[in-house]
Design a protein around this motif. Structure first.
Motif, short mmCIF file in Angstrom:
data_model
loop_
_atom_site.label_atom_id
_atom_site.label_comp_id
_atom_site.label_asym_id
_atom_site.label_seq_id
_atom_site.Cartn_x
_atom_site.Cartn_y
_atom_site.Cartn_z
N PRO A 132 0.81 -1.22 0.00
CA PRO A 132 0.00 0.00 0.00
C PRO A 132 0.84 1.27 0.00
O PRO A 132 0.46 2.29 -0.60
CB PRO A 132 -0.81 -0.12 1.29
CG PRO A 132 -0.86 -1.59 1.58
CD PRO A 132 0.46 -2.12 1.12
N ALA A 133 2.00 1.23 0.67
CA ALA A 133 2.87 2.41 0.69
C ALA A 133 3.39 2.72 -0.71
O ALA A 133 3.43 3.88 -1.14
CB ALA A 133 4.03 2.18 1.66
N LEU A 134 3.79 1.67 -1.45
CA LEU A 134 4.27 1.89 -2.82
C LEU A 134 3.13 2.30 -3.74
O LEU A 134 3.33 3.07 -4.68
CB LEU A 134 4.96 0.63 -3.34
CG LEU A 134 6.27 0.24 -2.65
CD1 LEU A 134 6.86 -1.00 -3.31
CD2 LEU A 134 7.27 1.39 -2.68
N ASP A 135 1.93 1.79 -3.48
CA ASP A 135 0.77 2.22 -4.26
C ASP A 135 0.59 3.73 -4.15
O ASP A 135 0.32 4.41 -5.15
CB ASP A 135 -0.50 1.52 -3.76
CG ASP A 135 -0.67 0.12 -4.33
OD1 ASP A 135 -0.19 -0.14 -5.45
OD2 ASP A 135 -1.28 -0.72 -3.63
N ARG A 136 0.73 4.25 -2.95
CA ARG A 136 0.56 5.69 -2.74
C ARG A 136 1.65 6.49 -3.47
O ARG A 136 1.38 7.53 -4.08
CB ARG A 136 0.57 6.01 -1.24
CG ARG A 136 -0.66 5.50 -0.49
CD ARG A 136 -0.71 6.05 0.91
NE ARG A 136 0.36 5.55 1.75
CZ ARG A 136 0.29 4.42 2.46
NH1 ARG A 136 -0.82 3.69 2.44
NH2 ARG A 136 1.31 4.04 3.22
N VAL A 137 2.88 5.99 -3.40
CA VAL A 137 3.97 6.68 -4.09
C VAL A 137 3.73 6.66 -5.60
O VAL A 137 3.86 7.68 -6.28
CB VAL A 137 5.32 6.03 -3.74
CG1 VAL A 137 6.44 6.65 -4.57
CG2 VAL A 137 5.63 6.19 -2.26
N CYS A 138 3.36 5.51 -6.14
CA CYS A 138 3.16 5.38 -7.58
C CYS A 138 2.00 6.25 -8.07
O CYS A 138 2.05 6.80 -9.17
CB CYS A 138 2.89 3.92 -7.95
SG CYS A 138 4.34 2.86 -7.85
N ALA A 139 0.99 6.36 -7.25
CA ALA A 139 -0.19 7.13 -7.65
C ALA A 139 0.15 8.61 -7.85
O ALA A 139 -0.56 9.32 -8.57
CB ALA A 139 -1.29 6.99 -6.61
N GLY A 143 2.69 7.85 -15.14
CA GLY A 143 3.44 6.87 -15.91
C GLY A 143 4.06 5.76 -15.10
O GLY A 143 4.51 4.75 -15.65
N ALA A 144 4.07 5.88 -13.77
CA ALA A 144 4.67 4.85 -12.93
C ALA A 144 3.76 3.63 -12.86
O ALA A 144 2.54 3.75 -12.81
CB ALA A 144 4.92 5.38 -11.53
N VAL A 145 4.38 2.45 -12.86
CA VAL A 145 3.62 1.20 -12.79
C VAL A 145 4.23 0.34 -11.68
O VAL A 145 5.45 0.10 -11.66
CB VAL A 145 3.67 0.44 -14.12
CG1 VAL A 145 2.97 -0.91 -13.99
CG2 VAL A 145 3.04 1.26 -15.24
N LEU A 146 3.39 -0.13 -10.78
CA LEU A 146 3.85 -1.01 -9.71
C LEU A 146 3.48 -2.45 -10.06
O LEU A 146 2.31 -2.77 -10.26
CB LEU A 146 3.21 -0.62 -8.38
CG LEU A 146 3.60 -1.49 -7.17
CD1 LEU A 146 5.10 -1.38 -6.89
CD2 LEU A 146 2.79 -1.11 -5.93
N GLY A 151 7.65 -12.45 -4.42
CA GLY A 151 8.48 -12.13 -3.27
C GLY A 151 8.85 -10.68 -3.18
O GLY A 151 9.83 -10.33 -2.52
N GLY A 152 8.06 -9.80 -3.81
CA GLY A 152 8.41 -8.39 -3.74
C GLY A 152 7.62 -7.54 -4.71
O GLY A 152 6.51 -7.88 -5.12
N PHE A 153 8.25 -6.43 -5.11
CA PHE A 153 7.60 -5.46 -5.98
C PHE A 153 8.62 -4.92 -6.98
O PHE A 153 9.82 -4.82 -6.67
CB PHE A 153 7.04 -4.29 -5.18
CG PHE A 153 6.04 -4.68 -4.14
CD1 PHE A 153 4.70 -4.84 -4.46
CD2 PHE A 153 6.46 -4.92 -2.83
CE1 PHE A 153 3.79 -5.22 -3.49
CE2 PHE A 153 5.55 -5.31 -1.86
CZ PHE A 153 4.21 -5.47 -2.18
N GLY A 154 8.13 -4.55 -8.15
CA GLY A 154 8.95 -3.87 -9.13
C GLY A 154 8.28 -2.57 -9.54
O GLY A 154 7.10 -2.57 -9.92
N ILE A 155 9.00 -1.47 -9.44
CA ILE A 155 8.48 -0.17 -9.84
C ILE A 155 9.04 0.15 -11.23
O ILE A 155 10.24 0.35 -11.39
CB ILE A 155 8.88 0.93 -8.85
CG1 ILE A 155 8.27 0.65 -7.48
CG2 ILE A 155 8.46 2.29 -9.35
CD1 ILE A 155 8.70 1.64 -6.42
N HIS A 156 8.16 0.17 -12.23
CA HIS A 156 8.58 0.42 -13.61
C HIS A 156 8.47 1.91 -13.92
O HIS A 156 7.44 2.53 -13.67
CB HIS A 156 7.70 -0.37 -14.58
CG HIS A 156 7.85 -1.85 -14.44
ND1 HIS A 156 8.79 -2.57 -15.16
CD2 HIS A 156 7.20 -2.75 -13.66
CE1 HIS A 156 8.70 -3.86 -14.84
NE2 HIS A 156 7.75 -3.98 -13.92
N THR A 157 9.54 2.45 -14.49
CA THR A 157 9.58 3.89 -14.77
C THR A 157 9.86 4.20 -16.24
O THR A 157 10.29 5.30 -16.57
CB THR A 157 10.66 4.56 -13.90
OG1 THR A 157 11.92 3.91 -14.12
CG2 THR A 157 10.29 4.46 -12.43
#
Length: 278
Positions: A132-139, A143-146, A151-157
């Motif tokens: 949820p914390a990364l969701d807030r940052v991405c929002a 253009g950011a995609v979470l 086993g984790g998360f990838g933030i695509h830029t």
């Protein structure tokens, strides 16, 4: 350091002829190894990067020699990626018998068995808090995609304004640091957070032991592939696809250039097997 041009001619800034011979000779020698493992990254190595990762497919120039290599005896082809195992199987169009390693070595499919990642309660708690914390940052970043991984998360830029990326990554890292217990990997247009510290080097070692390889070709394009290059030994061949510092002994410019290396390897492997059976 060597490279292969769009026209298929190997070159380097210095000693062009020697670089040409170095890579050609290395592939030729590898083709004659008794038990060959071809272990390859996917994105940026066998296909150009695309905006939608699920639409990526191997370029035909690479698919053909890989299909030939798969048909040879004492020859194994494996895909080693940061993608989740399910996504890797989709884009490589692999069946259940294929050799696949996803999530930087955390997920493994060997033969008919798939070793999906099993998380403990603490790992699950950390992921549930970070998501949820990364969701807030991405929002907050156009253009950011979470991407959620086992086993984790990838933030695509890839589609983010480059000037905004450092701040974006900084805020994401701060959230992960606040929770603690995450391995952070920054690659091409992606920042990843994982609860396990497995690497592509672990994957190469696992695959080498599994198939009993006497020689390995490993190719990759990104920072995370450097662990794979570090796991190579005498007689193995490491190929960096694209720019950037690398431990690999050889470099090619792009996936089409690397496909020509695969074509050379397949042709020489075929001749070696004919000679061995004569």
């Amino acid at each position: 350091m060597t490279s292969i041009t769009e026209q298929g001619i190997f070159d380097t800034q210095e000693h062009i002829d020697m670089a040409d011979n170095d890579l050609i000779n290395a592939v030729s020698e590898l083709a004659s190894t008794p038990r060959l493992l071809v272990a390859l990254d996917f994105d940026g190595t066998l296909t150009p990067f695309v905006d939608d990762p699920y639409q990526a497919r191997m370029i035909p120039e690479a698919a053909e020699p890989l299909m030939q290599l798969k048909g040879f005896s004492d020859t194994a082809v494996a895909f080693v990626s940061g993608r989740p195992l399910e996504s890797l199987a989709l884009v490589t169009e692999s069946d259940s018998g294929s050799l696949l390693v996803g999530s930087h070595g955390a997920e493994v499919q060997i033969g008919s068995g798939a070793g999906l990642l099993q998380l403990d309660s603490e790992e699950t708690r950390r992921l549930n808090e970070l998501g949820p914390a990364l969701d807030r940052v991405c929002a907050s970043v156009p253009g950011a995609v979470l991407e959620r991984k086992p086993g984790g998360f990838g933030i695509h830029t890839r589609q983010v304004d480059p000037e905004r990326v450092p701040d974006y990554y900084g805020r994401a890292r701060a959230e992960a640091d606040r929770i603690g217990g995450f391995v952070q990997r920054e690659g091409k247009d992606i920042l990843e957070f994982a609860v396990r510290d497995t690497t592509k080097g672990d994957a190469i070692s696992l695959l080498r032991d599994h198939v009993g390889a006497t020689g390995v070709l490993f190719a990759g394009d990104d920072v995370t592939d450097e662990d794979g290059f570090a796991a190579l030994g005498d007689g193995d061949v490491g190929v960096k696809v694209g720019g950037g510092n690398t431990r690999a002994a050889y470099r090619v410019t792009d996936p089409k250039a690397f496909a020509r290396v695969l074509r050379q390897l397949a042709g020489q492997r075929a001749r070696h097997q004919v000679e061995a059976s004569a």
